[in-house]
Design an enzyme around this catalytic site. Structure first.
Site, PDB file in Angstrom:
ATOM      1  N   GLU A 166       0.835  -1.198   0.000  1.00 55.46           N
ATOM      2  CA  GLU A 166       0.000   0.000   0.000  1.00 55.46           C
ATOM      3  C   GLU A 166       0.872   1.251   0.000  1.00 55.46           C
ATOM      4  OE1 GLU A 166      -4.056  -0.158   1.938  1.00 55.46           O
ATOM      5  OE2 GLU A 166      -3.114   1.360   3.209  1.00 55.46           O
ATOM      6  N   HIS A 178       6.194 -27.037   3.338  1.00 52.06           N
ATOM      7  CA  HIS A 178       5.370 -28.104   2.772  1.00 52.06           C
ATOM      8  C   HIS A 178       4.318 -27.540   1.816  1.00 52.06           C
ATOM      9  CE1 HIS A 178       7.071 -31.103   5.558  1.00 52.06           C
ATOM     10  NE2 HIS A 178       7.175 -30.058   6.366  1.00 52.06           N
ATOM     11  N   LYS A 189     -13.138   2.061  -3.200  1.00 53.68           N
ATOM     12  CA  LYS A 189     -14.271   2.514  -2.389  1.00 53.68           C
ATOM     13  C   LYS A 189     -15.287   3.263  -3.253  1.00 53.68           C
ATOM     14  CE  LYS A 189     -11.611   3.192   1.894  1.00 53.68           C
ATOM     15  NZ  LYS A 189     -11.153   4.212   2.870  1.00 53.68           N
TER      16      LYS A 189
END
Length: 541
Positions: A346, A377, A506
């Protein structure tokens, strides 16, 4: 600065980006020469492609790139977040020296200390049972409602410091997906639950939607009058907080010069303080303050955040590595990669320089990871043998909190050390073939199978070692990465402290809601969006 980057590229080409294996073979002191410490925190970068010539050029890059000048501008309160005309002073929140910090000529430390004291009093009252719910019962569960910086930091730090929990149980709700809050509400009782609504503006859609659901939960069970006894807020929108029904004495503010992804040190850290207590929260701030002092005073060649940033820039913009893996060998740091993902991506996921021109080369990398040994793994296969080189950053404490499980911690340590060594050394064809023939495989078949067991090695990693994951150590680790991101942002020549990409999402979501609700036509949107809206609407019926 561009000339230095070109020199770095030429040096990297001439040395084939340093054969790390050969460098260790030729220099028995490589570890001591390419590692630095701050008290018990050790940063080993000897397993990167950095050599003496490259380090000199990187130091010169920091000097000519203005890292030290920009650093002092940040600490002095200059509005380095120029697109929003804001200072960047999360460091003031952990300024344990209490030396004046000026914003527009005003010392902010009295306000910082006042909020910290109010948080401490409130946290103590919740923890001791002095502050009770509407029916007179003590608070047993605290639910933080926030998103982004109002969630990732508290979630990460509260989990990381689990051995220090001696307060109410902590829960966190962030996603607007109703499943998130529904699952949490099944775990708590209305009479003994405190909700903290963390939103500076008290308008964040995800947070306020979840807050309203929580409010309904309390009001339905205990009545409207009970709401004020079961909510607190971290916000500056006092009018909206009051309209929601939260007492002003339970509202804790912070400032425009605190970015969301840097806000764990502020009142956003209230759920952490309630979980571990004000004293431990203070130690958390102390650790970060120690790194702030180190960052400001240590010479570049001994400065952990600057060196980490320089190496990150070298990996991204000289060697062209597109990602970095954050690999803490500590299960309680399982959310640390996600926290750094927001902090880094960000901040430095920008394509425009401070001059308004396109970034030359690359800006921030993709940041990702999981705790060890789980990742071994899962995705380590690609790190070891994939076609992309992925710099790895390991973290390991010398001591755990479970002395009765010492053997398991020793296994953990042996795994992290083995991984960093394996990435560096690799395995040649001859070594792979010998391993197979030693087990009885015939020569012809070994020639066929061995290539699949070859590891190129020469894959860079940095390892952090520290005593124990205490509040002080965690604060120190977070601040180290905050300043690393700052350094890289200066070198990328971008503003690391705005986030217009977040704002765009937004805006678009707000505009689409009436379409999704069937109140407006989707005709103004592209055909894909129209098709998806129609498909979802059909299934919803």
């Amino acid at each position: 600065m561009n000339a230095i980057v070109e020199q770095l590229k030429s040096t990297a080409d001439a040395t084939k980006a340093t054969d790390i294996r050969a460098a260790f073979a030729a220099d028995s002191q490589r570890f001591s020469r390419f590692s630095v410490s701050l008290d018990d925190l050790l940063m080993d970068f000897s397993k990167t492609a950095v050599n003496d010539d490259i380090l000199k050029l990187l130091v010169k890059l920091a000097e000519e790139g203005g890292v030290e000048k920009k650093r002092e501008e940040m600490f002095s309160g200059k509005a380095i977040n120029f697109t929003e005309d804001r200072a960047v002073l999360h460091t003031a929140l952990r300024n344990r020296s209490n030396a004046p910090v000026l914003v527009d000529g005003k010392d902010v430390m009295p306000d910082v200390n006042a909020v910290l004291a109010a948080m401490g009093k409130f946290a103590d009252d919740v923890r001791s049972g002095t502050l009770k719910g509407a029916t007179g019962k003590a608070i047993t569960d605290v639910v933080n409602i926030g998103i982004g910086g109002s969630d990732l930091g508290p979630v990460m730090a509260t989990l990381a410091l689990a051995p220090f929990h001696d307060g109410p149980r902590a829960h966190f709700v962030s996603n607007i997906d109703g499943a998130h809050i529904a699952d949490i509400l099944k775990l708590v009782q209305p009479e003994t639950t405190l909700f903290i609504v963390a939103s500076k503006t008290f308008t964040t859609v995800e947070t306020m939607t979840n807050a309203q659901t929580a409010r309904n939960f309390i009001a339905k069970a205990l009545g409207e009058a009970a709401v004020q006894h079961h909510f607190a807020a971290v916000s500056t929108a006092l009018d909206k907080v009051a309209a929601f029904g939260i007492d002003s004495a339970r509202v804790f503010g912070f400032w425009d010069w605190v970015g969301g992804r840097y806000s764990i040190w502020s009142a956003i850290g209230l759920p952490l303080m309630i979980a571990v207590g004000p004293e431990n929260f203070g130690k958390f701030l102390d650790g970060a303050h120690a790194v702030d002092n180190h960052f400001r005073k240590a010479p570049i060649t001994e400065n952990l955040p600057i060196l980490l940033g320089l190496i990150g820039f070298y990996h991204r913009n000289v060697l062209g590595y597109p990602t970095r893996a954050i690999l803490p060998y500590d299960q309680r740091l399982s959310r640390f990669p996600a926290y750094l993902q927001q902090l880094d991506m960000e901040s430095n996921g920008k394509g425009v320089t401070i001059d308004g021109t396109p970034v030359e080369g690359n800006s921030g990398p993709v940041v990702w990871g999981e705790p060890g040994t789980n990742g071994q793994h899962a995705f380590y296969q690609l790190i070891h043998q994939g076609t992309s080189i992925i710099p790895a950053e390991f973290m390991i404490a010398a001591n755990a909190f479970e002395p009765e499980l010492r053997h398991q911690h020793q296994l953990l340590i042996s795994n992290v050390l083995a991984q960093s060594e394996a990435l560096m050394k690799g395995r040649t064809f001859a070594e792979a073939k010998k391993q197979l023939t030693d087990k009885g495989m015939d020569d012809k078949k070994a020639d066929f199978i061995a290539p699949h067991r070859v590891f190129t090695g020469n894959r860079p990693s940095i390892t952090f070692v520290y005593d124990k994951l205490t509040p002080y150590a965690l604060g120190r680790l977070i601040a180290l990465y905050e300043h690393r991101v700052f350094v890289e942002g200066v070198l990328f020549r971008i503003n690391s402290f705005d986030q217009w990409g977040v704002e765009l999402g937004k805006e678009l979501a707000t505009g689409l809601l009436p379409v999704v609700e069937g109140k407006e036509s989707a005709a103004s949107h592209d055909s894909s969006t129209q098709g998806l809206v129609a498909a979802l609407a059909k299934l919803a019926k």
